[in-house]
Design an enzyme around this catalytic site. Structure first.
Site, mmCIF file in Angstrom:
data_model
loop_
_atom_site.group_PDB
_atom_site.id
_atom_site.type_symbol
_atom_site.label_atom_id
_atom_site.label_comp_id
_atom_site.label_asym_id
_atom_site.label_seq_id
_atom_site.Cartn_x
_atom_site.Cartn_y
_atom_site.Cartn_z
ATOM 1 C CG ASN A 52 36.727 -15.857 -32.933
ATOM 2 O OD1 ASN A 52 35.886 -16.642 -32.501
ATOM 3 N ND2 ASN A 52 37.216 -15.966 -34.170
ATOM 4 C CG ASP A 88 32.839 -20.388 -39.693
ATOM 5 O OD1 ASP A 88 32.820 -19.174 -39.412
ATOM 6 O OD2 ASP A 88 33.728 -20.917 -40.387
HETATM 7 C C1 IPE Z 1 35.602 -20.746 -35.350
HETATM 8 O O1 IPE Z 1 35.281 -19.940 -36.458
HETATM 9 C C2 IPE Z 1 35.183 -20.091 -34.082
HETATM 10 C C3 IPE Z 1 33.730 -19.942 -33.871
HETATM 11 C C4 IPE Z 1 32.793 -20.401 -34.634
HETATM 12 C C5 IPE Z 1 33.367 -19.224 -32.664
HETATM 13 P P1 IPE Z 1 36.340 -18.956 -37.099
HETATM 14 O O2 IPE Z 1 35.665 -18.328 -38.243
HETATM 15 O O3 IPE Z 1 36.906 -18.067 -36.075
HETATM 16 O O4 IPE Z 1 37.482 -19.951 -37.573
HETATM 17 P P2 IPE Z 1 38.550 -19.792 -38.739
HETATM 18 O O5 IPE Z 1 39.174 -18.463 -38.572
HETATM 19 O O6 IPE Z 1 37.814 -19.898 -40.021
HETATM 20 O O7 IPE Z 1 39.485 -20.943 -38.542
HETATM 21 C C1 IPE Z 2 31.213 -17.367 -36.813
HETATM 22 O O1 IPE Z 2 31.025 -16.608 -37.944
HETATM 23 C C2 IPE Z 2 31.014 -16.572 -35.540
HETATM 24 C C3 IPE Z 2 32.264 -16.260 -34.826
HETATM 25 C C4 IPE Z 2 33.449 -16.726 -35.115
HETATM 26 C C5 IPE Z 2 32.156 -15.336 -33.707
HETATM 27 P P1 IPE Z 2 32.210 -15.785 -38.619
HETATM 28 O O2 IPE Z 2 32.219 -14.432 -38.041
HETATM 29 O O3 IPE Z 2 33.494 -16.517 -38.498
HETATM 30 O O4 IPE Z 2 31.732 -15.742 -40.118
HETATM 31 P P2 IPE Z 2 32.647 -15.870 -41.408
HETATM 32 O O5 IPE Z 2 33.423 -17.144 -41.283
HETATM 33 O O6 IPE Z 2 33.550 -14.674 -41.432
HETATM 34 O O7 IPE Z 2 31.690 -15.901 -42.552
HETATM 35 MG MG MG Z 3 34.414 -17.866 -39.687
#
Ligand code: IPE
Ligand code: IPE
Ligand code: MG
Length: 246
Positions: free
Chosen positions: A72, A24
């Protein structure tokens, strides 16, 4: 086997055999540089190879990474399309290296909603690496723990309806055989980067007794050194698994 035995000599004693990572923080990493979110996803994808390569020395046999969740899809069409195209390009580009490095790749998650071309690449990579056993890399793509349990329950119910399974025999050993992860051991250590202390629907059933590490580092800044430190820290934890120390 012999290669992995000699390689694991530097591995900490009682280290985790299966590490799962919620990668993340890509978006925030890009935004802090004034760049679009997809720039962060590309930087994040580049990190994966180094972490996979670090596994044998650390004694980690199974690595599972969360790439895209069932939630997502709520992101903008631009981000979702960009991620899907990144996955396609990543698989096409990394296949050769993964094969050569003895990595067995598997995908978990629901493939039904994914683009057919992407699914074909995923299937191909699974087949092409199926003889490998140095590291087992599992990529969670369109994966959600609740969705996985629901899909598993549906198939289990179908087996009951077809007379293949006696409902009285359903127990903790039966259900996981229907999960996407049925061939994998449970994760010992779950790492989440970016400072959020939640699991966001990742490996709900499988992580019942995992140790968790929530670290502030954003995924594109994660490094083999940080990874090694977390693996080492795991070996020092007192894992009672519900019992008491002798
Ligand atoms: C979790 O991260 C999913 C992945 C890393 C693929 P998210 O960024 O989607 O999770 P939330 O929204 O912070 O819970
Ligand atoms: C994790 O990074 C990757 C996916 C969930 C695909 P994020 O895209 O959630 O990054 P932040 O949390 O917005 O910084
Ligand atoms: Mg994230």
């Amino acid at each position: 086997m012999t290669t992995s035995d000699s390689e694991s000599s530097a591995a900490p004693e009682n280290g985790p055999k299966h590490v799962a990572i919620i990668m993340d923080g890509n978006g925030r990493w890009a935004q802090s540089r004034g760049r679009p979110r997809l720039f962060g996803h590309h930087a994040g994808a580049k990190r994966v190879r180094q972490i996979v390569e670090a596994c044998p020395d650390l004694g980690v046999k199974y690595l599972t990474i969360f790439a895209f969740s069932t939630e997502n899809w709520k992101r903008t069409q631009v981000e979702v399309a960009g991620l899907m195209s990144l996955f396609r390009r990543y698989i096409a580009k990394e296949a050769r290296a993964l094969k050569a490095e003895g990595v067995r790749v598997r995908f978990i998650g629901d493939r039904v909603r994914l683009d057919k071309k992407l699914v074909a690449l995923m299937d191909e990579l699974e087949v092409e690496t199926s003889e490998n056993e140095r590291v087992h890399l599992t990529i969670a793509l369109n994966y959600g723990g609740r969705d996985e349990v629901a899909r598993a329950t549906k198939r289990l119910a179908q087996d009951v309806a077809a007379g293949k399974l006696d409902p009285g025999e359903v127990d903790e050993e039966t259900l996981p055989r229907y999960l996407d992860t049925y061939v994998l051991p449970d994760p010992d250590l779950v790492i989440r980067t970016s400072g959020e202390a939640r699991i966001s629907n990742f490996l709900l059933w499988q992580s019942a007794y995992a140790e968790y590490e929530f670290i502030d580092t954003l995924w594109p800044d994660f490094s083999p050194e940080i990874y090694a430190g977390l693996v080492e820290g795991f070996g020092k934890r007192d894992r009672r698994l519900g019992g008491v120390k002798a």
